[in-house]
Design a protein around this motif. Structure first.
Motif, PDB file in Angstrom:
ATOM      1  N   LYS A  34       0.844  -1.198   0.000  1.00  0.00           N
ATOM      2  CA  LYS A  34       0.000   0.000   0.000  1.00  0.00           C
ATOM      3  C   LYS A  34       0.876   1.243   0.000  1.00  0.00           C
ATOM      4  N   GLY A  35       0.203   2.401  -0.056  1.00  0.00           N
ATOM      5  CA  GLY A  35       0.898   3.660  -0.280  1.00  0.00           C
ATOM      6  C   GLY A  35       1.983   4.009   0.707  1.00  0.00           C
ATOM      7  N   ASN A  36       1.767   3.726   1.996  1.00  0.00           N
ATOM      8  CA  ASN A  36       2.752   4.130   3.003  1.00  0.00           C
ATOM      9  C   ASN A  36       3.850   3.088   3.227  1.00  0.00           C
ATOM     10  N   ASP A  37       3.749   1.944   2.562  1.00  0.00           N
ATOM     11  CA  ASP A  37       4.814   0.945   2.676  1.00  0.00           C
ATOM     12  C   ASP A  37       6.076   1.479   2.006  1.00  0.00           C
ATOM     13  N   LEU A  38       7.233   1.050   2.517  1.00  0.00           N
ATOM     14  CA  LEU A  38       8.516   1.518   1.978  1.00  0.00           C
ATOM     15  C   LEU A  38       9.016   0.591   0.874  1.00  0.00           C
ATOM     16  N   TRP A  39       9.634   1.193  -0.134  1.00  0.00           N
ATOM     17  CA  TRP A  39      10.187   0.470  -1.286  1.00  0.00           C
ATOM     18  C   TRP A  39      11.690   0.698  -1.336  1.00  0.00           C
ATOM     19  N   PHE A  40      12.462  -0.389  -1.476  1.00  0.00           N
ATOM     20  CA  PHE A  40      13.921  -0.329  -1.593  1.00  0.00           C
ATOM     21  C   PHE A  40      14.331  -0.986  -2.910  1.00  0.00           C
ATOM     22  N   HIS A  41      15.333  -0.398  -3.572  1.00  0.00           N
ATOM     23  CA  HIS A  41      15.829  -0.988  -4.819  1.00  0.00           C
ATOM     24  C   HIS A  41      17.219  -0.441  -5.109  1.00  0.00           C
ATOM     25  N   THR A  42      18.074  -1.290  -5.687  1.00  0.00           N
ATOM     26  CA  THR A  42      19.418  -0.844  -6.047  1.00  0.00           C
ATOM     27  C   THR A  42      19.354   0.164  -7.193  1.00  0.00           C
ATOM     28  N   ARG A  43      20.220   1.142  -7.112  1.00  0.00           N
ATOM     29  CA  ARG A  43      20.231   2.206  -8.123  1.00  0.00           C
ATOM     30  C   ARG A  43      21.131   1.804  -9.288  1.00  0.00           C
ATOM     31  N   ASP A  44      20.565   1.858 -10.511  1.00  0.00           N
ATOM     32  CA  ASP A  44      21.311   1.578 -11.749  1.00  0.00           C
ATOM     33  C   ASP A  44      21.804   0.140 -11.836  1.00  0.00           C
ATOM     34  N   VAL A  45      21.257  -0.761 -11.012  1.00  0.00           N
ATOM     35  CA  VAL A  45      21.635  -2.178 -11.043  1.00  0.00           C
ATOM     36  C   VAL A  45      20.363  -3.005 -10.978  1.00  0.00           C
ATOM     37  N   PRO A  46      20.181  -4.016 -11.854  1.00  0.00           N
ATOM     38  CA  PRO A  46      18.978  -4.861 -11.780  1.00  0.00           C
ATOM     39  C   PRO A  46      18.889  -5.581 -10.442  1.00  0.00           C
ATOM     40  N   GLY A  47      17.669  -5.743  -9.955  1.00  0.00           N
ATOM     41  CA  GLY A  47      17.487  -6.439  -8.679  1.00  0.00           C
ATOM     42  C   GLY A  47      16.030  -6.531  -8.293  1.00  0.00           C
ATOM     43  N   GLY A  48      15.778  -7.237  -7.186  1.00  0.00           N
ATOM     44  CA  GLY A  48      14.417  -7.403  -6.700  1.00  0.00           C
ATOM     45  C   GLY A  48      13.943  -6.179  -5.945  1.00  0.00           C
ATOM     46  N   TYR A  49      12.601  -6.029  -5.891  1.00  0.00           N
ATOM     47  CA  TYR A  49      12.014  -4.971  -5.084  1.00  0.00           C
ATOM     48  C   TYR A  49      11.856  -5.483  -3.657  1.00  0.00           C
ATOM     49  N   VAL A  50      12.184  -4.648  -2.697  1.00  0.00           N
ATOM     50  CA  VAL A  50      12.037  -4.980  -1.280  1.00  0.00           C
ATOM     51  C   VAL A  50      11.058  -3.984  -0.672  1.00  0.00           C
ATOM     52  N   PHE A  51      10.017  -4.514  -0.009  1.00  0.00           N
ATOM     53  CA  PHE A  51       8.990  -3.659   0.587  1.00  0.00           C
ATOM     54  C   PHE A  51       8.937  -3.908   2.097  1.00  0.00           C
TER      55      PHE A  51
END
Length: 469
Positions: free
Chosen positions: A372-389
């Protein structure tokens, strides 16, 4: 192994539920109900009601809570709304027919719970003060065991007076002995007891070993191209005499090979210096690729050694130790995986849930259905990878340790994990926008924070539940 009427009477006498209050209703699975109770001035306690075929019983619960295998079901939700906090006015077996009546009062509302402990036909009825069924644990329309009907129970069977409680070994009350008896029976009949625990524990490690060996063979089979040929040609081109424009080759003395002539092909659109720079660029690229290849080979060898060491440690365990380890691993998987979206990874940190997608399809599914909207999203910058919420729920902030755990998972489930560090994006899900006509799962972040993270093996070992090499 169902309880007979004499055993039910004995357990009810030991429990002495009259005057107790219901504190909480739990439903760990589709065949049982747990009631948390307290008696004023005394310690809180719990009883279990089991309706599975061949397992029908009521007993005291003294062990830890089992991990829930299902959400709170319809009947348990009704009980929470109607009898949570209610006082038990009476608890008796009626007509010696293995049917228990628990009379409850909450405020001005009175409810009777009828618990029928018949093998193959067990059920629980919530009945109002007019004798009408409010709802049942198992709905059976063919037998009129549904809302709005009246429960029908058999008359007293005096032949049941001949039953006596079984003689059971061990200490404690009869109810506690019954609880141990069923627990031992379930353990003895568990699939864990019928299989080789080493085989079950080692299966994922053996699969991981096979995959690592395949990757290692792949990298070792790649040709060793260090780019020295391109560097030599570039050096020679810089020492070559000027050429007319449009020349497509040049012959020079190869001072790296005793002055022998060497013909070097050229791009006629480029000058000698530009041809040399092109070869230097290829040299640097191939040299970097060769270094990455060698580094990856060493990493894979180290991973393989770590996997083999873990397999050897498993081999050193005796059967009882392996069973205990397997039980802990199974409970951990129930805790983590059963409540996760099917096929996804779920972790817990500081009371928060962390979900991980490992490819474009999983990333997209999580975005569409599980965050949902307030959940946090993490992802590596400029490198392929999985989404972490990080599922924040109604909480306003995420503690630092949970934030660091999510960052480590974003690094580990990306192609940057082989470098040991990466730059990360972090923002709220509501600030993600899907890329128009972009690939599946592609998003554009807004109001994002950028930060650098370095691999923390101790933290990853704890999160992944295994020792990384």
């Amino acid at each position: 192994m169902a309880l007979n009427c004499a055993e039910i009477d004995l357990i009810l006498t030991e429990l002495s539920l009259q005057g107790c209050f219901i504190q909480k209703i739990r439903q760990p699975d589709f065949e049982s109900l747990l009631l948390d109770l307290y008696r004023p001035g005394e310690t809180r306690f719990r009883i279990g009601i089991y309706l599975g075929n061949g397992k029908t019983r009521i007993q005291p619960e003294t062990g830890p809570l089992p991990p829930p295998q299902t959400g709170l079901q319809r009947f348990a939700q009704l009980l929470r709304s109607r009898i949570d906090g209610a006082r038990i006015d009476e608890c008796v077996q009626i007509a010696r027919n293995r049917i228990i009546r628990i009379g409850l009062t909450r405020g001005s509302v009175k409810t009777n719970l009828y618990i029928r402990l018949w093998t193959g036909a067990a059920n629980i009825f919530a009945v109002d003060e007019n004798g009408i069924i409010i709802d049942t644990f198992f709905r059976r329309p063919g037998k009129q065991e549904i809302s709005g009907a009246r429960p029908v129970f058999p008359e007293e069977n005096r032949q049941n007076d001949n039953f006596v409680p079984r003689t059971l070994e061990g200490s404690g009350s009869f109810g506690e002995k019954i609880a141990r008896l069923y627990a031992d029976s379930e353990t003895a009949n568990s699939p864990l007891q019928k299989k080789d625990p080493f085989e079950i524990l080692s299966a994922p490690l053996l699969a991981e070993k096979a995959q690592t060996e395949r990757l290692l063979r792949k990298f070792e089979a790649e040709p060793e191209e260090d780019g020295e040929k391109e560097k030599t040609e570039a050096d020679l081109l810089l020492s070559a005499p000027p050429l007319p424009a449009g020349a497509d080759s040049v012959t020079v003395e190869n001072f790296y090979d005793g002055g022998r002539p060497l013909t070097i092909s050229l791009d006629p659109k480029l000058s000698l210096r530009e041809n040399a720079e092109l070869r230097y660029k290829r040299y640097r690229k191939r040299k970097a690729a060769a270094a990455v290849r060698l580094s990856r080979i060493e990493e894979l060898k180290a991973e393989l050694t770590g996997i083999e060491n873990r397999i050897e440690r498993l081999r050193s365990l005796d059967r009882d130790e392996a069973l205990r380890l397997l039980t802990r691993e199974r409970d951990r998987q129930i805790k983590i995986d059963k409540s996760a979206p099917p096929g996804f990874l779920r972790f817990e940190s500081g009371g928060f849930v962390i979900l991980v997608g490992r490819n474009d399809k999983e990333n997209d599914t999580l975005l569409r259905s599980y965050v949902k909207g307030n959940d946090l999203w993490f992802h590596t910058r400029d490198v392929p990878g999985g989404y972490v919420f990080v599922k924040t729920g109604k909480k306003e902030s995420v503690p630092e340790e949970t934030f660091l755990d999510a960052a480590q998972l974003a690094l580990w489930f990306s192609k940057a994990k082989h470098h040991g560090s990466a730059d990360l994006y972090c923002t709220h899900v509501k600030y993600l926008r899907r890329a128009k006509d972009g690939p599946t799962g592609k998003v554009l972040p807004f109001h994002e924070k950028n930060f650098f993270v370095r691999e923390d093996r101790t933290r990853l070992n704890r999160l992944l539940g295994k020792e990384l090499p």
